[in-house]
Write a protein that holds these residues in place. Structure first.
Motif, PDB file in Angstrom:
ATOM      1  N   LEU A  78       0.826  -1.206   0.000  1.00 58.74           N
ATOM      2  CA  LEU A  78       0.000   0.000   0.000  1.00 58.74           C
ATOM      3  C   LEU A  78       0.859   1.254   0.000  1.00 58.74           C
ATOM      4  O   LEU A  78       0.623   2.186  -0.783  1.00 58.74           O
ATOM      5  N   PHE A  79       1.865   1.278   0.844  1.00 62.17           N
ATOM      6  CA  PHE A  79       2.693   2.481   0.943  1.00 62.17           C
ATOM      7  C   PHE A  79       3.624   2.623  -0.257  1.00 62.17           C
ATOM      8  O   PHE A  79       3.945   3.739  -0.671  1.00 62.17           O
ATOM      9  N   ALA A  80       4.056   1.502  -0.826  1.00 63.81           N
ATOM     10  CA  ALA A  80       4.884   1.572  -2.022  1.00 63.81           C
ATOM     11  C   ALA A  80       4.088   2.157  -3.187  1.00 63.81           C
ATOM     12  O   ALA A  80       4.590   3.002  -3.943  1.00 63.81           O
ATOM     13  N   LEU A  81       2.830   1.727  -3.317  1.00 63.81           N
ATOM     14  CA  LEU A  81       1.979   2.224  -4.395  1.00 63.81           C
ATOM     15  C   LEU A  81       1.652   3.704  -4.212  1.00 63.81           C
ATOM     16  O   LEU A  81       1.406   4.425  -5.187  1.00 63.81           O
ATOM     17  N   ALA A  82       1.665   4.173  -2.958  1.00 66.02           N
ATOM     18  CA  ALA A  82       1.343   5.584  -2.690  1.00 66.02           C
ATOM     19  C   ALA A  82       2.403   6.525  -3.272  1.00 66.02           C
ATOM     20  O   ALA A  82       2.125   7.705  -3.509  1.00 66.02           O
ATOM     21  N   ASP A  83       3.631   6.028  -3.481  1.00 64.05           N
ATOM     22  CA  ASP A  83       4.696   6.819  -4.123  1.00 64.05           C
ATOM     23  C   ASP A  83       4.906   8.146  -3.375  1.00 64.05           C
ATOM     24  O   ASP A  83       4.484   9.213  -3.821  1.00 64.05           O
ATOM     25  N   LEU A  84       5.598   8.063  -2.242  1.00 63.86           N
ATOM     26  CA  LEU A  84       5.706   9.199  -1.321  1.00 63.86           C
ATOM     27  C   LEU A  84       7.026   9.964  -1.447  1.00 63.86           C
ATOM     28  O   LEU A  84       7.512  10.533  -0.465  1.00 63.86           O
TER      29      LEU A  84
END
Length: 611
Positions: free
Chosen positions: A75-81
């Motif tokens: 989830l956090f990888a896909l968020a591209d932060l």
């Protein structure tokens, strides 16, 4: 894979609620994956009782309680932060800072649902900006306080609390069990009546649940009857308490309330008991309905569990109770009470601090009380002292392990004996009031809803054991759960019936078929047909949360045999302090020790808003 698809996976694995994912997909599309994720997580945390999420916690390891770490990482990888949360969020039309009507608010590095932010701001403004001093004739106040409170050699914090509330529009009195909150407020109300210029004061008593309102009615009524007041003064005093829902005019099948900022409550003084149970949205509704001239006095135990819903308002307010009064306030209270009260340091949150008082002496529990000693040790997270207390031979506390099947069976047998007296009364055709009173003497409490150590499992096992002992009869129909003597707890408000979440009733057949009998806050008993009841559960076992506002002669606390995050110091303390005369604790030592050193965490920005 799209963010919306990953969020649906989290829902299927019960890591998020369907509501969280739906809200996130309403807030943002898949081309804004970070905003969609943030919306889902802030909604999830609101469901867990938190008011906001600090941006520093928006990292994979803080979510899903360590379950499914691979999904959290996805989830956090896909968020591209790469550009950081703040920049990404403020670029969205769904997020704003102080100005703007957006679904999400980003304030001081904390992300809120808009309604939570609005509620928090309303409460902060009320307790700080609207908490004005009230000017009274000093000599009259001193005389009235001296009449109501006998002189003591040490500081009488009950007298100080009364002086605080007499001279502030908004006051908070906190204290543990037996510290005299009810006695204090009885004398305070008597003082208000004696000092009032009005022909009569409109005083209203309220509490979050029907059970708490009934207890307040009973305890405050007996305390008021002991005070030296004339008939005219007694006529100004309230006869009963109501629930906050009833006070605000909750409408059946509606979120609307009769009383609000545009139609304020018709009262001069409001006393709210068990304030630790009041969640952030309810507190906001309550203060919005207060008329500008009215006083409000909140009573509660700052160390109890926070509300089931979002926020820990009393705990956040009482963070400042040990900071001391401003120098001017300390001098004023010293003059009014005759006790020397030193000022605190600094001026932070002085408007709030000057309306607080902590009652510090327990009149119920002394050095001979195991319950009192245990509550104090748990509250101090003193594991060593807790162990010692159980070895000192106190007659009012017992602890039994839950390691073996035989331990569990023995616990169920204990519960059968605890509930036998009320069932004997039913068999002897006693009056409903006597049966309800007898049922309330013993109560099994637990931390969980599900499983063998939770409400559902314990209720099923206790029912089965009662059937085997022939103390209750199986329902006649396979599809019915009803039988003579079934205790139930209401789980959903129904203002048309006058029943609210937490109310307890017992099904009794008085010759006209089963009806469920409930004690009402005014001391009367009412019966309702089972088919008309709102949502409800069997109530041999209830969660510690649901027990708040109640006291039992004998409380039995069951902790799960494996540690879980909901088992905290505040939960154990709250359960212990439900017991008036006897406490039985069923727990594995490792689980108990972990609970004692684990504090309940409720994230909010309220404390910072006060300063």
């Amino acid at each position: 894979m799209k963010m919306s698809e990953l969020l649906q996976q989290a829902v299927e694995q019960k890591l998020l609620r369907a509501l969280d994912a739906q809200f996130a997909m309403m807030i943002a599309s898949d081309d804004q994956p970070a905003v969609m994720l943030a919306a889902a997580l802030v909604s999830h945390d609101a469901g867990e009782g938190h008011v906001c999420i600090p941006l520093s916690r928006l990292v994979p390891e803080f979510f899903f309680s360590g379950r499914q770490p691979d999904l959290a990482e996805q989830l956090f990888a896909l968020a591209d932060l790469k550009s950081g949360w703040r920049e990404i969020l403020l670029a969205s039309n769904a997020v704003s800072e102080y100005e703007g009507a957006t679904p999400l608010k980003l304030i001081s590095e904390r992300l809120y649902l808009n309604r939570m932010w609005q509620n928090e701001q309303s409460i902060a403004q009320f307790f700080v900006q609207e908490n004005r001093p009230i000017t009274l004739n000093e000599s009259q106040v001193i005389n009235v306080l001296n009449q109501l409170f006998e002189p003591l050699p040490e500081t009488d914090w009950q007298k100080v609390a009364a002086a605080v509330a007499l001279t502030r529009r908004i006051s908070v009195i906190s204290g543990g069990p037996g510290t005299g909150k009810t006695t204090t407020v009885a004398k305070l109300l008597a003082a208000l009546v004696q000092l009032s210029d009005a022909p009569s004061l409109r005083i209203q008593l309220a509490a979050p649940t029907g059970k708490a309102a009934a207890r307040l009615t009973e305890s405050l009524g007996s305390a008021l009857r002991r005070l030296p007041l004339d008939e005219a003064q007694k006529a100004s005093l309230p006869n009963d308490a109501c629930t906050l829902h009833r006070l605000l005019g909750a409408q059946p099948n509606s979120q609307r309330l009769r009383y609000h900022a545009g139609n304020p409550l018709h009262l001069d003084v409001l006393v709210v008991d068990e304030a630790s149970m009041v969640d952030l949205p309810m507190m906001a509704k309550l203060i919005n309905a207060m008329p500008p001239h009215a006083r409000v006095i909140f009573l509660g135990d700052r160390d109890q569990l926070a509300s089931v819903e979002a926020g820990a308002v009393l705990g956040d307010i009482c963070h400042y109770v040990t900071h001391g009064y401003s120098s001017e306030r300390a001098a004023e209270l010293s003059l009014l009470t005759g006790y020397t009260l030193p000022a605190g340091e600094g001026n932070g949150a002085s408007a709030l601090r000057d309306g607080l008082c902590l009652l510090q002496k327990s009149y119920r529990f002394d050095s001979k009380s195991g319950i009192g000693q245990l509550a104090f040790a748990v509250n101090a997270s003193d594991v060593k002292r807790v162990k010692t207390i159980f070895s000192e031979g106190f007659s009012d506390i017992t602890k039994q392990p839950l390691r073996e099947t035989a331990d569990y069976a023995m616990m169920i047998d204990d519960a059968v004996e605890g509930y036998r007296p009320y069932l004997d009364l039913i068999r002897n055709q006693a009056e409903p009031a006597s049966i309800l009173e007898a049922f309330g003497r013993y109560q099994m409490l637990c931390a969980l809803r599900e499983g063998p150590f939770g409400v559902s499992g314990l209720n099923s096992r206790i029912e089965l054991a009662l059937i085997q002992k022939r103390l209750i009869e199986r329902p006649n129909q396979a599809t019915s759960r009803w039988y003579n003597g079934r205790p139930i707890m209401v789980s959903r408000n129904d203002s048309s019936l006058g029943l609210f979440n937490g109310d307890i009733g017992i099904a009794l057949d008085r010759g006209e078929g089963l009806r469920v009998w409930f004690p009402m806050p005014d001391g009367t008993i009412k019966s309702v047909q089972p088919s008309r009841l709102p949502g409800h559960d069997t109530a041999y076992a209830m969660t510690v949360h649901k027990s708040q506002g109640s006291e039992f002669e004998h409380a039995a606390l069951v902790l799960p045999n494996q540690y879980t995050a909901v088992v905290t110091r505040e939960l154990v303390y709250t359960a212990i302090t439900r017991a008036r005369n006897k406490l039985s604790l069923y727990a594995d030592d490792r689980v108990l020790e972990k609970a004692i050193v684990t504090r309940t965490e409720r994230r909010s920005g309220l404390m910072e808003s006060f300063s």
